[in-house]
Motif scaffolding. Sequence first.
Motif, PDB file in Angstrom:
ATOM      1  N   LEU A 145      28.688 -32.291  79.998  1.00 22.38           N
ATOM      2  CA  LEU A 145      28.949 -32.622  81.403  1.00 22.38           C
ATOM      3  C   LEU A 145      27.645 -32.912  82.138  1.00 22.38           C
ATOM      4  N   ILE A 146      26.601 -32.187  81.754  1.00 21.00           N
ATOM      5  CA  ILE A 146      25.308 -32.384  82.424  1.00 21.00           C
ATOM      6  C   ILE A 146      24.795 -33.795  82.163  1.00 21.00           C
ATOM      7  N   ASP A 147      24.960 -34.276  80.927  1.00 21.85           N
ATOM      8  CA  ASP A 147      24.548 -35.655  80.619  1.00 21.85           C
ATOM      9  C   ASP A 147      25.399 -36.656  81.380  1.00 21.85           C
ATOM     10  N   PRO A 183      31.070 -23.821  86.454  1.00 20.10           N
ATOM     11  CA  PRO A 183      30.104 -23.602  87.550  1.00 20.10           C
ATOM     12  C   PRO A 183      29.517 -24.900  88.121  1.00 20.10           C
ATOM     13  N   LEU A 184      29.576 -26.016  87.355  1.00 16.92           N
ATOM     14  CA  LEU A 184      29.027 -27.280  87.858  1.00 16.92           C
ATOM     15  C   LEU A 184      29.783 -27.781  89.097  1.00 16.92           C
ATOM     16  N   CYS A 185      31.003 -27.235  89.298  1.00 17.23           N
ATOM     17  CA  CYS A 185      31.740 -27.576  90.521  1.00 17.23           C
ATOM     18  C   CYS A 185      30.988 -27.079  91.746  1.00 17.23           C
ATOM     19  N   ARG A 186      30.220 -26.025  91.568  1.00 13.10           N
ATOM     20  CA  ARG A 186      29.539 -25.378  92.701  1.00 13.10           C
ATOM     21  C   ARG A 186      28.029 -25.575  92.677  1.00 13.10           C
ATOM     22  N   THR A 187      27.455 -25.473  91.475  1.00 15.46           N
ATOM     23  CA  THR A 187      25.995 -25.465  91.369  1.00 15.46           C
ATOM     24  C   THR A 187      25.537 -26.447  90.299  1.00 15.46           C
ATOM     25  N   LEU A 188      24.639 -27.338  90.682  1.00 16.59           N
ATOM     26  CA  LEU A 188      24.143 -28.334  89.731  1.00 16.59           C
ATOM     27  C   LEU A 188      22.835 -27.855  89.102  1.00 16.59           C
ATOM     28  N   PRO A 189      22.624 -28.097  87.804  1.00 19.56           N
ATOM     29  CA  PRO A 189      21.372 -27.689  87.150  1.00 19.56           C
ATOM     30  C   PRO A 189      20.213 -28.548  87.662  1.00 19.56           C
ATOM     31  N   TYR A 225      34.389 -35.172  99.474  1.00 16.89           N
ATOM     32  CA  TYR A 225      33.127 -35.688  98.899  1.00 16.89           C
ATOM     33  C   TYR A 225      32.144 -35.906 100.043  1.00 16.89           C
ATOM     34  N   PRO A 226      30.874 -35.548  99.882  1.00 22.94           N
ATOM     35  CA  PRO A 226      30.313 -34.775  98.774  1.00 22.94           C
ATOM     36  C   PRO A 226      30.584 -33.285  98.974  1.00 22.94           C
ATOM     37  N   GLN A 227      30.586 -32.532  97.838  1.00 18.70           N
ATOM     38  CA  GLN A 227      30.786 -31.091  97.931  1.00 18.70           C
ATOM     39  C   GLN A 227      29.637 -30.481  98.733  1.00 18.70           C
ATOM     40  N   ARG A 228      29.847 -29.230  99.189  1.00 23.61           N
ATOM     41  CA  ARG A 228      28.988 -28.702 100.259  1.00 23.61           C
ATOM     42  C   ARG A 228      27.523 -28.524  99.882  1.00 23.61           C
TER      43      ARG A 228
END
Length: 233
Positions: A145-147, A183-189, A225-228
């Motif tokens: 998903l990160i890619d 967790p990518l729904c909330r926090t991006l690496p 969109y965009p998420q918070r």
Amino acid sequence: MPLTLHSHSGQFCCHAKGELADVVTAAQAKGFRVLGLSEHVPRFRLQDLYDEERHLSVADLGDTFERYVATARALQRQHRSASFDLLVGAETEYINDESLVWAHQLRERHGLDYLVGSVHHVREIPIDFDQAQFNRCLAACGGSLIDLYADYFDAQYRMLTALRPEVVGHFDLCRLFTPRSNPLCRTLPPSVWERVLRNIDVVVAYGGLFEINSRAYKKGLPDAYPQRDILQV
Ligand SMILES: [Zn+2]
Ligand SMILES: [Zn+2]
């Protein structure tokens, strides 16, 4: 001032409802002061038509867009007033670099008032049509998903720098089919987040707008969109 710069009609888009004129009168009835019409730019390869468009050809999409602009310009002449402005634009794609040349040509040819700069594909596969297509795209990204997110924001960067669209559409559409438990729904690496910040900076530098797109609620996301996390930036 209530305004919206992203809209579709059933007359010119397979996944919307109503005649284009109905969209205009509905916006006026709801008290909008500005309405932007933004039907999709036509895709130029048969393989890029959606399942809902299998009865159509690439030429049909081109013809539909021509009819859209003519209809929209007529509505613009009819409805523009001191209290209501109507803009005639289009929503872009980024399938590959050719999409950008194509969008640029369309904009020039029709003298469009503005563009909504959107990305609906990663590795040439739709990410927002249904879960099956998204899963196919995820597989093409090696299951990462990160890619997939990184590729999405890189495609968005190429679109932004090439077209400088006045409005950026659904900035983080790539999150649509991410499982809510992820967790990518909330926090991006960090590797994705730095791309997000880069893209925001590009848009701010040329003076573009970021739309707040409530479609995300209908799709079950916690925020428009965009998420918070991105909205706060
Ligand atoms: Zn749209
Ligand atoms: Zn879109």
